[in-house]
Write a protein that holds these residues in place. Structure first.
Motif, short mmCIF file in Angstrom:
data_model
loop_
_atom_site.label_atom_id
_atom_site.label_comp_id
_atom_site.label_asym_id
_atom_site.label_seq_id
_atom_site.Cartn_x
_atom_site.Cartn_y
_atom_site.Cartn_z
N ARG A 242 0.83 -1.18 0.00
CA ARG A 242 0.00 0.00 0.00
C ARG A 242 0.87 1.24 0.00
O ARG A 242 1.91 1.29 0.63
CB ARG A 242 -0.91 -0.13 1.20
N LEU A 243 0.45 2.22 -0.74
CA LEU A 243 1.08 3.53 -0.79
C LEU A 243 0.00 4.53 -0.42
O LEU A 243 -0.79 4.94 -1.28
CB LEU A 243 1.63 3.80 -2.19
N GLY A 244 -0.11 4.84 0.86
CA GLY A 244 -1.23 5.64 1.32
C GLY A 244 -2.52 4.89 1.10
O GLY A 244 -2.69 3.78 1.59
N ARG A 245 -3.42 5.49 0.33
CA ARG A 245 -4.71 4.84 0.04
C ARG A 245 -4.73 4.24 -1.36
O ARG A 245 -5.78 4.03 -1.94
CB ARG A 245 -5.84 5.85 0.25
N ILE A 246 -3.54 3.97 -1.88
CA ILE A 246 -3.38 3.31 -3.18
C ILE A 246 -2.80 1.91 -2.92
O ILE A 246 -1.87 1.76 -2.14
CB ILE A 246 -2.40 4.08 -4.08
N LEU A 247 -3.36 0.91 -3.58
CA LEU A 247 -2.85 -0.45 -3.48
C LEU A 247 -2.11 -0.81 -4.76
O LEU A 247 -2.57 -0.49 -5.87
CB LEU A 247 -4.00 -1.44 -3.26
N LEU A 248 -0.97 -1.46 -4.60
CA LEU A 248 -0.15 -1.89 -5.73
C LEU A 248 -0.09 -3.40 -5.72
O LEU A 248 0.30 -4.00 -4.73
CB LEU A 248 1.26 -1.31 -5.61
N VAL A 249 -0.49 -4.01 -6.82
CA VAL A 249 -0.53 -5.46 -6.90
C VAL A 249 0.25 -5.90 -8.13
O VAL A 249 0.01 -5.41 -9.23
CB VAL A 249 -1.99 -5.97 -7.02
N ALA A 250 1.19 -6.82 -7.92
CA ALA A 250 1.93 -7.39 -9.04
C ALA A 250 1.67 -8.88 -9.06
O ALA A 250 2.02 -9.59 -8.11
CB ALA A 250 3.42 -7.10 -8.90
N ILE A 251 1.04 -9.34 -10.12
CA ILE A 251 0.82 -10.78 -10.28
C ILE A 251 2.02 -11.31 -11.05
O ILE A 251 2.20 -11.01 -12.22
CB ILE A 251 -0.51 -11.06 -11.02
N GLN A 252 2.84 -12.09 -10.36
CA GLN A 252 4.13 -12.51 -10.89
C GLN A 252 4.11 -13.84 -11.62
O GLN A 252 5.06 -14.16 -12.33
CB GLN A 252 5.16 -12.59 -9.75
N GLN A 253 3.05 -14.63 -11.43
CA GLN A 253 2.99 -15.93 -12.11
C GLN A 253 1.53 -16.30 -12.33
O GLN A 253 0.64 -15.72 -11.73
CB GLN A 253 3.70 -17.00 -11.29
N ASP A 254 1.35 -17.28 -13.21
CA ASP A 254 0.00 -17.74 -13.49
C ASP A 254 -0.66 -18.24 -12.21
O ASP A 254 -0.01 -18.84 -11.36
CB ASP A 254 0.03 -18.88 -14.51
N LEU A 255 -1.95 -17.95 -12.08
CA LEU A 255 -2.71 -18.37 -10.91
C LEU A 255 -3.69 -19.46 -11.29
O LEU A 255 -4.29 -19.41 -12.37
CB LEU A 255 -3.48 -17.18 -10.33
N SER A 256 -3.87 -20.40 -10.41
CA SER A 256 -4.93 -21.39 -10.61
C SER A 256 -6.26 -20.65 -10.41
O SER A 256 -6.29 -19.53 -9.89
CB SER A 256 -4.81 -22.54 -9.61
N ASP A 257 -7.36 -21.30 -10.78
CA ASP A 257 -8.66 -20.67 -10.60
C ASP A 257 -8.92 -20.34 -9.13
O ASP A 257 -9.41 -19.26 -8.80
CB ASP A 257 -9.77 -21.57 -11.15
N ASP A 258 -8.58 -21.27 -8.24
CA ASP A 258 -8.78 -21.04 -6.81
C ASP A 258 -7.91 -19.89 -6.30
O ASP A 258 -8.35 -19.08 -5.49
CB ASP A 258 -8.48 -22.31 -6.00
#
Length: 133
Positions: free
Chosen positions: A7-23
């Protein structure tokens, strides 16, 4: 696999680094939405530059997550879509219509800042933060 949501203040930073299963994709969605509500996030940047493939389920999860985040009051930017991923998404008829897209994280943050400011909300940071975006 749990995806970190810095989190950067009220901003969220998300990095998806690899393939995700459906779950894992659904767990990510739930975790992100809970975090948005918990901190009353104004915006989220989701970086998918590390993904070489985004299947139709993951595209739907990203779209749905962006729609849900907007209902909670957060703007959403997806950045780093690889050309082949963009081609595949369009060919499958699964564009990312619920989220705006930028080339990279820097552009994503600038776009997000502009979007939030246009709503008239300049409080990008929590009271405890000294950093100004």
């Amino acid at each position: 696999m749990k995806i970190a949501i810095p989190r950067l203040g009220r901003i969220l930073l998300v990095a998806i680094q690899q393939d995700l299963s459906d779950d894992e994709a659904l767990a990510f969605q739930s975790n992100l939405l809970s975090t948005i509500a918990e901190i009353e996030a104004l915006g989220v940047v989701v970086d998918i530059s590390a993904l070489d493939v985004v299947d139709s389920f993951m595209a739907r999860v990203i779209n749905d997550t962006a729609s849900m985040a907007r209902l909670l009051g957060a703007e959403v930017i997806v950045c780093g879509i690889q050309p082949f991923v963009a081609f595949t998404l369009v060919e499958m008829g699964r564009g990312l219509l619920s989220a705006d897209c930028t080339f990279n994280l820097e552009q994503g943050l600038k776009t997000l800042q502009s979007r939030i400011a246009s709503r008239g909300d300049y409080s990008l940071l929590s009271e405890d933060d000294d950093l100004v975006i």
